[in-house]
Design an enzyme around this catalytic site. Sequence first.
Site, PDB file in Angstrom:
ATOM      1  N   HIS A 104       0.841  -1.197   0.000  1.00 42.89           N
ATOM      2  CA  HIS A 104       0.000   0.000   0.000  1.00 42.89           C
ATOM      3  C   HIS A 104       0.878   1.249   0.000  1.00 42.89           C
ATOM      4  O   HIS A 104       1.939   1.277   0.641  1.00 42.89           O
ATOM      5  CB  HIS A 104      -0.901   0.032   1.238  1.00 42.89           C
ATOM      6  CG  HIS A 104      -1.711  -1.217   1.424  1.00 42.89           C
ATOM      7  ND1 HIS A 104      -2.630  -1.661   0.498  1.00 42.89           N
ATOM      8  CD2 HIS A 104      -1.728  -2.124   2.436  1.00 42.89           C
ATOM      9  CE1 HIS A 104      -3.179  -2.783   0.937  1.00 42.89           C
ATOM     10  NE2 HIS A 104      -2.648  -3.083   2.107  1.00 42.89           N
ATOM     11  N   GLU A 121      -1.544  -0.297   8.403  1.00 43.02           N
ATOM     12  CA  GLU A 121      -2.522  -1.193   9.031  1.00 43.02           C
ATOM     13  C   GLU A 121      -1.850  -2.113  10.046  1.00 43.02           C
ATOM     14  O   GLU A 121      -0.627  -2.111  10.197  1.00 43.02           O
ATOM     15  CB  GLU A 121      -3.227  -2.030   7.961  1.00 43.02           C
ATOM     16  CG  GLU A 121      -2.298  -2.924   7.152  1.00 43.02           C
ATOM     17  CD  GLU A 121      -2.968  -3.547   5.932  1.00 43.02           C
ATOM     18  OE1 GLU A 121      -4.081  -3.133   5.564  1.00 43.02           O
ATOM     19  OE2 GLU A 121      -2.356  -4.450   5.341  1.00 43.02           O
ATOM     20  N   HIS A 179       3.276  -7.537   1.884  1.00 43.49           N
ATOM     21  CA  HIS A 179       2.604  -8.455   2.797  1.00 43.49           C
ATOM     22  C   HIS A 179       1.560  -9.299   2.067  1.00 43.49           C
ATOM     23  O   HIS A 179       1.121  -8.960   0.964  1.00 43.49           O
ATOM     24  CB  HIS A 179       1.926  -7.689   3.938  1.00 43.49           C
ATOM     25  CG  HIS A 179       0.905  -6.702   3.470  1.00 43.49           C
ATOM     26  ND1 HIS A 179       1.246  -5.442   3.021  1.00 43.49           N
ATOM     27  CD2 HIS A 179      -0.439  -6.771   3.356  1.00 43.49           C
ATOM     28  CE1 HIS A 179       0.150  -4.782   2.667  1.00 43.49           C
ATOM     29  NE2 HIS A 179      -0.888  -5.574   2.855  1.00 43.49           N
ATOM     30  N   ARG A 199      -1.404  -4.716  -6.199  1.00 41.86           N
ATOM     31  CA  ARG A 199      -1.240  -6.165  -6.237  1.00 41.86           C
ATOM     32  C   ARG A 199       0.016  -6.492  -7.048  1.00 41.86           C
ATOM     33  O   ARG A 199       0.128  -6.139  -8.220  1.00 41.86           O
ATOM     34  CB  ARG A 199      -2.489  -6.771  -6.873  1.00 41.86           C
ATOM     35  CG  ARG A 199      -2.713  -8.233  -6.571  1.00 41.86           C
ATOM     36  CD  ARG A 199      -4.024  -8.737  -7.182  1.00 41.86           C
ATOM     37  NE  ARG A 199      -5.185  -8.194  -6.530  1.00 41.86           N
ATOM     38  CZ  ARG A 199      -6.148  -7.516  -7.160  1.00 41.86           C
ATOM     39  NH1 ARG A 199      -6.078  -7.303  -8.450  1.00 41.86           N
ATOM     40  NH2 ARG A 199      -7.187  -7.063  -6.490  1.00 41.86           N
TER      41      ARG A 199
END
Length: 325
Positions: A104, A121, A179, A199
């Site tokens: 991200h 996150e 991740h 992605r």
Amino acid sequence: MQLYPIKFKPIPKETIWGGNKLVSVLSKDFPSNKKIGESWEISGVKNDISLVSNGELKGESLNDLIHQFGGRLLGKEVSERFGKEFPLLIKFIDADDALSIQVHPDDELAKKRHNSFGKTEMWYVLDAEKDANLIVGFNQEIDPKRYQQKLSEGKLEEILNLEKVQNGSCYFIPAGRVHAIGKGILLAEIQQTSDITYRMYDWNRVDKEGKSRELHTELALDAIDYSMEENYATKYVSEINKTTELVQCDYFTTNQLIFDKNKRCNYSNLDSFVIYICLDGEFEISCKGKEKTSVKKGESILIPAELKELTLIPLGKAECLEVYI
């Protein structure tokens, strides 16, 4: 109008890798014949705004509440910092198959490319099957050239860090850290309000129409943090009836609460809303002059910033995450 602890209707997300644990383990009222990979518990993401499910405000959206109550709901400082946008997205994720390897962007890159917040996150594992694992970061020092070489050779996994996990495993995933959630894992995710994912690799799989999902190879290059950490897991020691800090960052603080006695909470020194995510058991929230609110395993609840004193009453033993800005 007086505010109260607010519940929202969970938003189900059907995914190629989803399973049935959101229904079977967390008792979500979702279709059991669909692959539901995510339950968005509290969301201010455009086109996926949470709706209140309890009390006088039932049916109103999270955005409606922010416009009506502003700092009373969010906290004065939070309201000044984020305006009319709710700053966090709370999810449960059920990975019946591995998620894509992804990254991200941070705030700066996301603002520049998407006029959005970045996405930092964290994960807290609720349920992990035997030998379940996550991908978090790299297992060696690399640079963009070596990364691209491994990607083009189909050997990306060779340079990625694999973490075997169990119930209670916790990971902080700052923007830029590569991740992926592995097969057989149910977890809670706390993140910035953003739905931007680059992605990088999707295991060469296709959907029921035979189509592969879009990859964002070029976009990911500038977003990736190529450094390596010695330890990626969050180390902590749980203590019953005490607050255990898991993660503290610019975007959120998350604590673990395990309690079998009444827990008094005083947020007089906190200028923020609080969210409880119930991981196990059940408890009631008691606020002066208001009806008690029950919170069960798999439920999340928003405590408005103006509610400074409350008591958590466990029905037996309960475990939850406490989240605030």
